[in-house]
Design an enzyme around this catalytic site. Structure first.
Site, short mmCIF file in Angstrom:
data_model
loop_
_atom_site.label_atom_id
_atom_site.label_comp_id
_atom_site.label_asym_id
_atom_site.label_seq_id
_atom_site.Cartn_x
_atom_site.Cartn_y
_atom_site.Cartn_z
N LYS A 143 0.83 -1.21 0.00
CA LYS A 143 0.00 0.00 0.00
C LYS A 143 0.87 1.26 0.00
O LYS A 143 0.66 2.18 -0.79
CB LYS A 143 -0.92 -0.03 1.23
CG LYS A 143 -1.72 1.24 1.45
CD LYS A 143 -2.71 1.50 0.33
CE LYS A 143 -3.21 2.92 0.38
NZ LYS A 143 -4.06 3.27 -0.73
N CYS A 189 -3.61 11.17 1.41
CA CYS A 189 -2.75 9.98 1.45
C CYS A 189 -1.30 10.16 1.00
O CYS A 189 -0.39 9.71 1.69
CB CYS A 189 -3.39 8.88 0.60
SG CYS A 189 -4.99 8.39 1.22
N1 LIG Z 1 -9.32 8.74 1.88
C1 LIG Z 1 -8.86 7.85 1.03
O1 LIG Z 1 -9.05 7.98 -0.16
C2 LIG Z 1 -8.10 6.64 1.52
C3 LIG Z 1 -7.87 5.60 0.61
C4 LIG Z 1 -7.19 4.47 1.06
C5 LIG Z 1 -6.77 4.37 2.38
N2 LIG Z 1 -7.02 5.40 3.24
C6 LIG Z 1 -6.61 5.22 4.64
O2 LIG Z 1 -7.78 4.81 5.37
C7 LIG Z 1 -7.77 5.35 6.71
C8 LIG Z 1 -9.03 6.17 6.94
O3 LIG Z 1 -9.04 7.22 6.01
P1 LIG Z 1 -10.33 8.11 5.79
O4 LIG Z 1 -10.02 9.02 4.65
O5 LIG Z 1 -11.55 7.27 5.73
O6 LIG Z 1 -10.34 8.95 7.17
P2 LIG Z 1 -11.55 9.78 7.79
O7 LIG Z 1 -10.95 10.81 8.68
O8 LIG Z 1 -12.47 10.22 6.71
O9 LIG Z 1 -12.33 8.69 8.67
C9 LIG Z 1 -11.82 8.11 9.82
C10 LIG Z 1 -12.95 8.02 10.85
O10 LIG Z 1 -12.51 7.23 11.94
C11 LIG Z 1 -13.16 7.73 13.12
N3 LIG Z 1 -12.46 7.24 14.30
C12 LIG Z 1 -11.21 7.53 14.73
N4 LIG Z 1 -10.92 6.83 15.83
C13 LIG Z 1 -12.01 6.07 16.12
C14 LIG Z 1 -12.31 5.11 17.13
N5 LIG Z 1 -11.41 4.79 18.08
N6 LIG Z 1 -13.53 4.52 17.12
C15 LIG Z 1 -14.45 4.82 16.16
N7 LIG Z 1 -14.21 5.72 15.17
C16 LIG Z 1 -12.99 6.32 15.15
C17 LIG Z 1 -13.11 9.24 12.94
O11 LIG Z 1 -14.07 9.90 13.75
C18 LIG Z 1 -13.37 9.37 11.43
O12 LIG Z 1 -14.75 9.59 11.15
C19 LIG Z 1 -6.46 6.13 6.81
O13 LIG Z 1 -5.48 5.29 7.33
C20 LIG Z 1 -6.12 6.46 5.36
O14 LIG Z 1 -4.76 6.64 5.16
C21 LIG Z 1 -7.68 6.51 2.85
O1 LIG Z 2 -1.79 12.93 -13.24
C1 LIG Z 2 -2.13 13.33 -12.13
C2 LIG Z 2 -2.94 12.57 -11.25
C3 LIG Z 2 -3.26 13.08 -10.00
N1 LIG Z 2 -2.81 14.31 -9.64
C4 LIG Z 2 -3.14 14.83 -8.30
O2 LIG Z 2 -2.75 13.87 -7.32
C5 LIG Z 2 -3.59 13.93 -6.19
C6 LIG Z 2 -4.12 12.56 -5.82
O3 LIG Z 2 -5.01 12.12 -6.82
P1 LIG Z 2 -5.63 10.64 -6.84
O4 LIG Z 2 -4.55 9.67 -6.66
O5 LIG Z 2 -6.45 10.53 -8.05
O6 LIG Z 2 -6.63 10.69 -5.59
P2 LIG Z 2 -6.55 10.05 -4.11
O7 LIG Z 2 -7.96 9.95 -3.65
O8 LIG Z 2 -5.59 10.81 -3.28
O9 LIG Z 2 -6.04 8.55 -4.32
C7 LIG Z 2 -4.71 8.15 -4.03
O10 LIG Z 2 -4.55 7.89 -2.65
C8 LIG Z 2 -5.47 6.89 -2.13
C9 LIG Z 2 -5.28 6.86 -0.63
O11 LIG Z 2 -4.24 6.04 -0.23
C10 LIG Z 2 -5.19 5.57 -2.83
O12 LIG Z 2 -6.08 4.59 -2.32
C11 LIG Z 2 -5.38 5.74 -4.33
O13 LIG Z 2 -5.06 4.53 -5.00
C12 LIG Z 2 -4.45 6.86 -4.83
O14 LIG Z 2 -4.68 7.11 -6.21
C13 LIG Z 2 -4.69 14.94 -6.54
O15 LIG Z 2 -4.37 16.19 -5.99
C14 LIG Z 2 -4.63 15.00 -8.05
O16 LIG Z 2 -5.10 16.21 -8.58
C15 LIG Z 2 -2.01 15.07 -10.48
O17 LIG Z 2 -1.60 16.17 -10.13
N2 LIG Z 2 -1.71 14.55 -11.71
#
Ligand SMILES: NC(=O)c1ccc[n+]([C@@H]2O[C@H](COP(=O)([O-])OP(=O)(O)OC[C@H]3O[C@@H](n4cnc5c(N)ncnc54)[C@H](O)[C@@H]3O)[C@@H](O)[C@H]2O)c1
Ligand SMILES: O=c1ccn([C@@H]2O[C@H](COP(=O)(O)OP(=O)(O)O[C@H]3O[C@H](CO)[C@@H](O)[C@H](O)[C@H]3O)[C@@H](O)[C@H]2O)c(=O)[nH]1
Length: 498
Positions: free
Chosen positions: A230, A286
């Site tokens: 990841k 992220c």
């Molecule tokens: N946002 C993304 O696109 C994305 C994608 C892949 C992985 N991740 C990872 O997933 C994780 C969560 O990300 P997110 O964007 O959903 O965060 P987020 O802040 O949107 O959600 C996390 C939630 O967890 C809750 N929380 C925290 N501690 C808690 C507890 N002890 N009991 C119950 N609830 C609790 C918070 O109140 C919050 O609502 C992070 O580790 C992030 O790096 C995020």
């Molecule tokens: O060619 C590109 C593609 C993306 N971006 C920027 O990069 C950032 C991240 O974009 P994107 O990766 O599409 O969105 P995220 O939701 O942050 O997703 C990334 O981060 C997540 C959290 O870990 C992962 O799960 C996904 O696979 C990974 O793509 C944004 O500001 C985009 O505008 C650029 O500037 N140029």
């Protein structure tokens, strides 16, 4: 029902899944599992009652295309959202943990290491409230070897119940989360395949995804490979953007065009054309956090060269943002003090209202530091959110909302220097410049002539996302800067160093 102690996989009916954390990952991921597995009860729990209230309302707490529809189909059937954390965790068979894993802001590893406070408290709570054996799934992005720490917490506090820990990192991107979840490139499950109970747990979770994901896209590995994959995937993706952004600076210096260069480079099948759009910098919750985490892990394992290799990806991203601000200020006679600058787009990318680590925060802070008056328009971001973001310290955004401290800019400064507009035309009225910071589709189709007429002259457009037709805007009379594009005469002699 699954039984870890016997180490067997019985029928998968009557499984109850509980997800701790109703955020950008927990909410959509569980909604899709509920949609595809109508016989599985899925409950999403959170300590934040406003967030849960949002999930139970008509206006979901996050904006994500297609999400409303999925939630509407399942909520009240086999999907629910609740603040009764203990009750639902206690009797679930599979507990996903999808809580925040922010960057530490103080103490050992400050500014780099992942802060596992929320993770650890979730693990301890699982141990305290369990009334049955469980599979505990890491959904949050965590440092390598976190599963081992969780195993220890559960083993020492678990009151005799059996726990299997799996790593099942999420790869969805915001704005396309539902599409990504419905049709993922891969689902990754790491577990202890070398034990019967570990193997059964992997099979059970793989069986859930197999309801809609083709078998060849479900990858199983050992725990550490899954955790590291990841972090590595995000580092590779962010590295591509920093690479294209580094070349964009060279394009501006030489007269090459980044769109042409990226197209030519991406035509090589080994490189590929996706993720090569130059921009004002990457944002989102992220990339920066996960790379800093990777850097810290490398340092801890005595690999400083590897750490500094990845750190450069962040450095170039910071350089790109400050280069953009310098362009704006230097083009406008080296001062923006008292000048109105319209900012179009505040979200970190289009099709989301998420502003976490958005480059717009750094750009706006840079302009405000030079005393500009900023008028912001974003179709999905509220004025309240903009105010919070501009008043927040680095990394503080990644804590549950009620725990985020607000400092830096005072409310009066914000009121004097920042306004939020209802549309792009209002933002640009009487402005000296327009900065485009998010690639929302609507910014492509704006009536730029109308905008030009209402602006101070010379009127500038600084396009941080390459969305405008540069030639057309120059014809209207704008001075146009577009990332990585040949500069017009006005900009040619202006220094744009960070
Ligand atoms: N946002 C993304 O696109 C994305 C994608 C892949 C992985 N991740 C990872 O997933 C994780 C969560 O990300 P997110 O964007 O959903 O965060 P987020 O802040 O949107 O959600 C996390 C939630 O967890 C809750 N929380 C925290 N501690 C808690 C507890 N002890 N009991 C119950 N609830 C609790 C918070 O109140 C919050 O609502 C992070 O580790 C992030 O790096 C995020
Ligand atoms: O060619 C590109 C593609 C993306 N971006 C920027 O990069 C950032 C991240 O974009 P994107 O990766 O599409 O969105 P995220 O939701 O942050 O997703 C990334 O981060 C997540 C959290 O870990 C992962 O799960 C996904 O696979 C990974 O793509 C944004 O500001 C985009 O505008 C650029 O500037 N140029």
């Amino acid at each position: 029902m699954w039984s870890g102690r016997e180490g067997t996989k019985k029928a998968t009916i009557m499984v109850k899944i509980c997800c701790i954390g109703a955020g950008y990952v927990g909410g959509p991921t569980m909604a899709v599992i509920a949609l595809k597995c109508p016989d599985i009860e899925v409950v999403v729990v959170d300590i934040s009652s406003p967030r849960i209230a949002g999930w139970n309302s008509e206006r979901l707490p996050i904006y994500e295309p297609g999400l409303d529809d999925v939630v509407k189909q399942c909520r009240g059937r086999n999907l629910s959202f609740s603040t009764e954390v203990h009750r639902h965790v206690g009797d679930a068979d599979i507990v996903f943990v999808s809580v925040n894993t922010p960057t530490k802001t103080c103490g050992l590893g400050a500014g780099k290491a992942a802060d596992l406070t929320y993770w650890e408290s979730a693990a301890r709570m699982i141990a305290d409230v369990s009334v049955s054996d469980k599979i505990v799934v890491e959904k949050s992005t965590v440092p390598v070897k976190t599963a081992e720490a969780i195993e220890k917490i559960l083993a020492h506090n678990g009151r005799g119940f059996s726990y299997q820990i799996l790593s099942n990192p999420e790869f969805l991107a915001e704005g396309t989360a539902i599409r990504d979840l419905l049709s993922p490139d891969r689902v990754l499950i790491g577990g202890r395949r070398d034990t019967a109970a570990g193997s059964a747990a992997v099979d059970l979770l793989a069986g859930v995804y197999a309801r809609w994901v083709p078998q060849d896209r479900i990858i199983t590995t050992n725990l550490w490979s899954a955790e590291l994959s990841k972090l590595a995937a995000n580092a590779f993706l962010a590295q591509r953007i920093s690479s294209v952004n580094a070349v964009s600076a060279l394009c501006e210096a030489t007269g090459a065009d980044i769109t042409e260069v990226a197209h030519s480079v991406g035509k090589d099948a080994r490189i590929g054309h996706r993720f090569l759009s130059a921009s004002v910098g990457f944002g989102g919750s992220c990339f920066q956090k996960d790379i800093l985490n990777l850097v810290y892990i490398c340092e801890c394992y005595g690999l400083p060269e590897v750490a500094s290799y990845w750190r450069e990806v962040i450095r170039i991203n910071d350089y790109q943002k400050s280069r953009f601000v310098n362009r704006v200020v230097s083009s406008m006679f080296n001062t923006v003090a008292g000048k109105k600058v319209a900012v179009l787009g505040f979200a970190f990318k289009k099709d989301t209202g998420d502003t976490r680590e958005t480059p717009a925060i750094d750009v706006c802070k840079g302009l405000l530091g030079d005393k500009a008056v900023v008028s912001i328009y974003d179709p999905q971001v509220t004025g309240e959110q903009v105010a919070r973001d501009l008043a927040m310290n680095k990394f503080d955004w990644d804590h549950p909302r009620h725990l985020q401290p607000l400092e830096q800019l005072s409310a009066t400064d914000l009121e004097k220097q920042v306004a939020v507009a209802a549309d792009a035309y209002e933002a640009a009225k009487d402005a000296h410049a327009v900065c485009i910071l998010t690639e929302w589709d609507e910014f492509r189709g704006l009536d730029y002539r109308r905008m030009f007429e209402g602006m101070q002259k010379p009127a500038f457009v600084f396009d941080g996302r390459n969305v405008v037709d540069v030639a057309k805007l120059r014809e209207i009379g704008f001075v146009v800067y577009s990332i990585g594009k040949p500069l017009d005469d006005w900009l040619k002699d202006m220094p744009a160093v960070a």
